[in-house]
Design a protein around this motif. Structure first.
Motif, PDB file in Angstrom:
ATOM      1  N   ASP A 170       0.807  -1.228   0.000  1.00 29.27           N
ATOM      2  CA  ASP A 170       0.000   0.000   0.000  1.00 29.27           C
ATOM      3  C   ASP A 170       0.836   1.272   0.000  1.00 29.27           C
ATOM      4  O   ASP A 170       0.287   2.372   0.147  1.00 29.27           O
ATOM      5  CB  ASP A 170      -0.919   0.023   1.231  1.00 29.27           C
ATOM      6  N   GLU A 173      -0.007   4.876  -3.681  1.00 31.58           N
ATOM      7  CA  GLU A 173      -1.438   5.044  -3.873  1.00 31.58           C
ATOM      8  C   GLU A 173      -1.809   4.635  -5.302  1.00 31.58           C
ATOM      9  O   GLU A 173      -0.964   4.613  -6.201  1.00 31.58           O
ATOM     10  CB  GLU A 173      -1.838   6.502  -3.617  1.00 31.58           C
ATOM     11  N   ASP A 174      -3.086   4.333  -5.506  1.00 35.91           N
ATOM     12  CA  ASP A 174      -3.524   3.848  -6.813  1.00 35.91           C
ATOM     13  C   ASP A 174      -3.274   4.850  -7.936  1.00 35.91           C
ATOM     14  O   ASP A 174      -3.009   4.463  -9.077  1.00 35.91           O
ATOM     15  CB  ASP A 174      -5.022   3.494  -6.778  1.00 35.91           C
ATOM     16  N   ASP A 175      -3.358   6.137  -7.624  1.00 34.26           N
ATOM     17  CA  ASP A 175      -3.195   7.147  -8.665  1.00 34.26           C
ATOM     18  C   ASP A 175      -1.815   7.784  -8.640  1.00 34.26           C
ATOM     19  O   ASP A 175      -1.614   8.891  -9.149  1.00 34.26           O
ATOM     20  CB  ASP A 175      -4.275   8.228  -8.540  1.00 34.26           C
ATOM     21  N   ARG A 212       1.438  -0.044  -6.690  1.00 31.28           N
ATOM     22  CA  ARG A 212       0.318  -0.851  -6.185  1.00 31.28           C
ATOM     23  C   ARG A 212      -0.209  -1.731  -7.309  1.00 31.28           C
ATOM     24  O   ARG A 212      -0.510  -1.266  -8.404  1.00 31.28           O
ATOM     25  CB  ARG A 212      -0.787   0.047  -5.624  1.00 31.28           C
ATOM     26  N   SER A 213      -0.353  -3.016  -7.024  1.00 28.70           N
ATOM     27  CA  SER A 213      -0.597  -4.005  -8.071  1.00 28.70           C
ATOM     28  C   SER A 213      -2.086  -4.095  -8.410  1.00 28.70           C
ATOM     29  O   SER A 213      -2.927  -3.485  -7.743  1.00 28.70           O
ATOM     30  CB  SER A 213      -0.076  -5.365  -7.614  1.00 28.70           C
ATOM     31  N   GLY A 216      -4.369  -4.664  -5.627  1.00 31.20           N
ATOM     32  CA  GLY A 216      -4.132  -3.817  -4.462  1.00 31.20           C
ATOM     33  C   GLY A 216      -3.420  -4.594  -3.381  1.00 31.20           C
ATOM     34  O   GLY A 216      -2.292  -4.294  -3.013  1.00 31.20           O
ATOM     35  N   ARG A 377     -11.785  -5.424  -4.178  1.00 28.03           N
ATOM     36  CA  ARG A 377     -10.444  -4.850  -4.200  1.00 28.03           C
ATOM     37  C   ARG A 377     -10.370  -3.812  -3.085  1.00 28.03           C
ATOM     38  O   ARG A 377     -11.141  -2.863  -3.061  1.00 28.03           O
ATOM     39  CB  ARG A 377     -10.148  -4.195  -5.536  1.00 28.03           C
ATOM     40  N   GLY A 380      -6.457   1.423  -0.678  1.00 27.10           N
ATOM     41  CA  GLY A 380      -5.186   1.513   0.017  1.00 27.10           C
ATOM     42  C   GLY A 380      -5.382   2.095   1.403  1.00 27.10           C
ATOM     43  O   GLY A 380      -6.217   2.984   1.616  1.00 27.10           O
TER      44      GLY A 380
END
Length: 393
Positions: A170, A173-175, A212-213, A216, A377, A380
């Motif tokens: 984590d 972050e995703d973005d 982050r995969s 997640g 999913r 994070g």
């Protein structure tokens, strides 16, 4: 959310879980250390729409309870690295989850976190980690300079290990990835964080080198063979695999696991509990018993395991699994006694029988392992942007 259909997995190890399986005509022992048969086995599991396969690993040569020493020459000895093998197989499959075993005692959490996250990218969201803890007296000798706790303390270390791995997963972050050539920005450094973990066993600054995969948080699975393993699995795992030696253990395990999960501060709905069994299967029960006895004779002893051993037809096994489901299990991990024979019987006979009875899906209904298991999913974990967890600079 729990799903109504059974979850099914197979455990792949060597030529199968019977110690004489490598001597079967279809075993191909000369190819055990090549990628091709493993690709074929995982593709066969995918043909059967299974949720996932587990790929076994260890840092010592295989042995059995019956082995007095490790110098027997009539057993399969040696194996390929599970994570590297999974990375070879993953791009050649599309639907089945690939759960690779890795040991917390002889690896570092930063390395393991990047390996599993990379596998999640390579598999497009189908990766998992089968959590293992080495407790043998000789295991520290495989590590080199790292100070390894005494065997009794290694489960406490493993609990912290998993927490470090999850924090690293984590740490992006995703973005965080922008990839905008026009603005000359590949990533937003404010969204990539140090984890600054300072615990009893590990001090890890982070962040991960791997974004982050797709899932997640890749799936973490754990096998429960005793009280220490149960506590570890209840605190850390998404999938808890329970080998039961007898009907009493089988009947009480789901409730005991649920109690342990609750004691760890988690909801039982956050985990999937799978019973574990070794299977010898064939269309004729008598012939299947004879095949198992023949393998026992080749091994020089009756085959035993740390789990129940089922011998019979796929339809009979379907009856048993549906009975076991009523005890509270979400599904089953099956260990084929001999590969490819018993693997084929699972995928080509057992699965169609369960589909016919409405107990198993007729097609893949999700494109990630978390989705197949009925997990969302996860977002994070929020990371404070000061002191601990600060953004990288």
């Amino acid at each position: 959310m729990k799903t109504s259909n059974l979850h099914l997995a197979v455990a792949l190890d060597g030529a199968g879980w019977h110690p004489a399986a490598w001597r079967e005509p279809r075993a191909r022992p000369r190819e055990l250390f090549r990628a091709r048969p493993w690709v074929e086995h995982v593709r066969e599991a995918e043909r059967g729409l299974l949720d996932f396969v587990t790929l076994e690993d260890s840092h010592g040569l295989q042995s059995t309870v019956a082995d007095v020493a490790d110098d027997r020459t009539d057993r399969v000895r040696g194996r390929l690295d599970a994570i590297m093998l999974a990375a070879r197989v993953a791009p050649l499959t599309r639907g089945v989850g690939i759960v690779a075993a890795a040991d917390t005692t002889v690896t570092e959490p930063f390395l393991l976190s990047t390996q599993v996250a990379t596998l999640d990218f390579v598999s497009r969201g189908r990766a998992g980690w089968l959590l293992q803890v080495s407790t043998g007296e000789r295991d520290a000798g495989y590590v080199g300079p790292r100070l390894v706790p005494e065997p009794g303390a290694r489960y406490d270390e493993a609990t912290e290990y998993v927490e470090v791995v999850r924090q690293l997963w984590d740490s992006w972050e995703d973005d965080a990835e922008i990839r905008d050539a026009a603005s000359n920005r590949f990533f937003d450094r404010r969204r990539v964080h140090h984890i600054d973990h300072a615990g009893t066993h590990f001090s890890v600054k982070g962040p991960s080198i791997t974004p982050r995969s797709p899932q997640g948080q890749p799936v973490v699975a754990a096998l429960v063979l005793g009280a220490a393993q149960k506590a570890l699995a209840a605190a850390t795992a998404d999938v808890i695999i329970v080998p039961a030696k007898d009907d009493r253990q089988l009947a009480t395990a789901p409730e005991r696991i649920a109690d342990a999960v609750a004691a760890a501060g988690r909801e039982p709905a956050e985990v999937r509990v799978l019973a574990d069994a070794v299977v010898f299967l064939g269309p004729d029960r008598t012939a299947t018993l004879e095949r198992r006895h023949r393998l026992d004779a080749l091994a020089g002893a009756s085959h035993g395991a740390d789990a129940l051993v089922f011998t019979g037809t796929p339809a009979e096994l379907a009856d048993v699994l549906l009975d076991w489901r009523e005890l509270g299990y979400d599904g089953f991990r099956l260990r084929p006694g001999a590969i490819p024979h018993d693997l084929d019987q699972v995928t080509r006979a057992l699965v169609p029988e369960l589909v016919r009875r409405g107990a198993f899906r007729p097609r893949y209904e999700a494109d990630t392992l978390r989705g197949l298991l009925g997990f969302n999913r996860p977002a994070g974990r929020s990371v404070p942007r000061s002191s601990a967890g600060a953004a990288i600079t």
